[in-house]
Design a protein around this motif. Sequence first.
Motif, mmCIF file in Angstrom:
data_model
loop_
_atom_site.group_PDB
_atom_site.id
_atom_site.type_symbol
_atom_site.label_atom_id
_atom_site.label_comp_id
_atom_site.label_asym_id
_atom_site.label_seq_id
_atom_site.Cartn_x
_atom_site.Cartn_y
_atom_site.Cartn_z
ATOM 1 N N ASP A 164 0.866 -1.174 0.000
ATOM 2 C CA ASP A 164 0.000 0.000 0.000
ATOM 3 C C ASP A 164 0.906 1.228 0.000
ATOM 4 O O ASP A 164 1.144 1.866 1.035
ATOM 5 C CB ASP A 164 -0.912 -0.020 1.227
ATOM 6 N N ARG A 165 1.414 1.547 -1.160
ATOM 7 C CA ARG A 165 2.430 2.594 -1.282
ATOM 8 C C ARG A 165 1.905 3.967 -0.887
ATOM 9 O O ARG A 165 2.618 4.758 -0.263
ATOM 10 C CB ARG A 165 2.955 2.626 -2.711
ATOM 11 N N GLY A 166 0.653 4.252 -1.191
ATOM 12 C CA GLY A 166 0.087 5.556 -0.874
ATOM 13 C C GLY A 166 0.083 5.824 0.626
ATOM 14 O O GLY A 166 0.524 6.881 1.092
ATOM 15 N N LYS A 167 -0.390 4.847 1.414
ATOM 16 C CA LYS A 167 -0.430 5.028 2.861
ATOM 17 C C LYS A 167 0.973 5.030 3.465
ATOM 18 O O LYS A 167 1.235 5.722 4.453
ATOM 19 C CB LYS A 167 -1.277 3.940 3.500
ATOM 20 N N ALA A 168 1.870 4.264 2.844
ATOM 21 C CA ALA A 168 3.248 4.252 3.326
ATOM 22 C C ALA A 168 3.863 5.641 3.198
ATOM 23 O O ALA A 168 4.497 6.151 4.131
ATOM 24 C CB ALA A 168 4.070 3.223 2.567
ATOM 25 N N LEU A 169 3.659 6.278 2.039
ATOM 26 C CA LEU A 169 4.209 7.614 1.817
ATOM 27 C C LEU A 169 3.626 8.633 2.789
ATOM 28 O O LEU A 169 4.322 9.560 3.226
ATOM 29 C CB LEU A 169 3.970 8.042 0.370
ATOM 30 N N GLU A 170 2.354 8.466 3.155
ATOM 31 C CA GLU A 170 1.737 9.364 4.129
ATOM 32 C C GLU A 170 2.471 9.305 5.478
ATOM 33 O O GLU A 170 2.666 10.335 6.129
ATOM 34 C CB GLU A 170 0.263 8.989 4.338
ATOM 35 N N GLN A 171 2.876 8.110 5.857
ATOM 36 C CA GLN A 171 3.570 7.948 7.130
ATOM 37 C C GLN A 171 4.957 8.592 7.073
ATOM 38 O O GLN A 171 5.370 9.284 8.020
ATOM 39 C CB GLN A 171 3.716 6.459 7.499
ATOM 40 N N TYR A 172 5.652 8.386 5.960
ATOM 41 C CA TYR A 172 6.995 8.967 5.831
ATOM 42 C C TYR A 172 6.922 10.494 5.820
ATOM 43 O O TYR A 172 7.763 11.174 6.426
ATOM 44 C CB TYR A 172 7.679 8.455 4.565
#
Length: 407
Positions: free
Chosen positions: A373-381
């Motif tokens: 889930d790349r989109g949610k991962a980027l949100e965390q970063y």
Amino acid sequence: MSGNEREGMLSLKGIMLSVLTILVLALSSQRAIAADPKQIYDQATNALYNLDFSTAERSYETLTHDYPENPDYWNALASAVWLKITFDQQKLNIESFAGSSLGTKDSRDTVNPVDEKRLRDTLAIAIQKADAILSKNPNDIQALYAKGISNGTLASFEATAKRSYVAAHSKARIAKDLHERVLKLDPSFNDARMAIGAYDYVVGVIPGFVRFVLSPFGVRSAGKDIGIQELETAAAKGKKASTDAKMILTVVYTREKQYEKAIELFEELHTRYPGNFLMELAEGSVYGKMQKYADAERVYQDVLSQIRAKKNGYDRLRQARVLYALGTNAVDGQQFDKASEAFKQVISANDGTANEKGRSYLWLGKLFDSMKDRGKALEQYDALLALNCSADLKAEAQRYKRRPYGE
């Protein structure tokens, strides 16, 4: 006034005098009990092991005021000051001593100059008082032992708080030599084995090349195994140093991967000192090292319940610190839903540090990357990068923004 009335008044006065006498005696007895040095010392030491540093210091200060010539009380006060410094630096935990270097990512090396001066001045007085006794009797065992304790505390401070390892070794060697003299005079004085055992173990685990380089400074020991034996003897047979020896052994057993022995000591010590939440946190950490993740979770949940109930002084411990440990334990146990929930609670906690929140965002990002889930991962970063946290965490987040975790 009639004779009966006069007798009645005299009887009343007699009763009042008797009551007052009993009251005075009771109050005097209470003062005598309160002033009993052993009781004060025991209460202070109990407070110290329960992490109530202020109570311990006040009681030890009372003893140094009332019995200024006794070096033991000055040593006790110094120990309380040193442990408070180490606690404030966030180094008073099992992780600080279980790795290849002292401390953790959350540890600090700064020391309040006022606290450092107080510690050094207090230990200087302890040594002065011991020397005054030794000037009259060079073989006074209690004074030799006390002077060794003073140098041992200085060694611990130099190593843990200041990272001045050469200075630490110098003081530790003096402590060892003094306590070896004690044992020559009285082989049954098992408390003296703690400093000797700690020295032999620490020097014994130093890599051989480092020991060779440091050999001009007299860095030699009987070996770590002998050191452990000495510590175990002090723990089992010591009168003053038994508890301290057991606390050192929890670190030694953890480093030596003798986890069952460490757990046994954690449980014994925590039962005796229920306010020492560091013991319970350490027990959870060791369960994790044993891959007993359910047991570790049970311990962390118990800690959280005591924080929320404000029980045993646990409200002094931040919930976010425990929640983060719960999250990493769940990751290690591959319980990713539990891990995500714990990390989200860290982020929303009022008492979380910027680094704890940053590490939680980082873990959430890695978990989302693992689930593709790349989109949610980027949100965390991105959320991590918005925090005022450490540069290392931000660099790691930038790395995973460029390339997903696990690829």
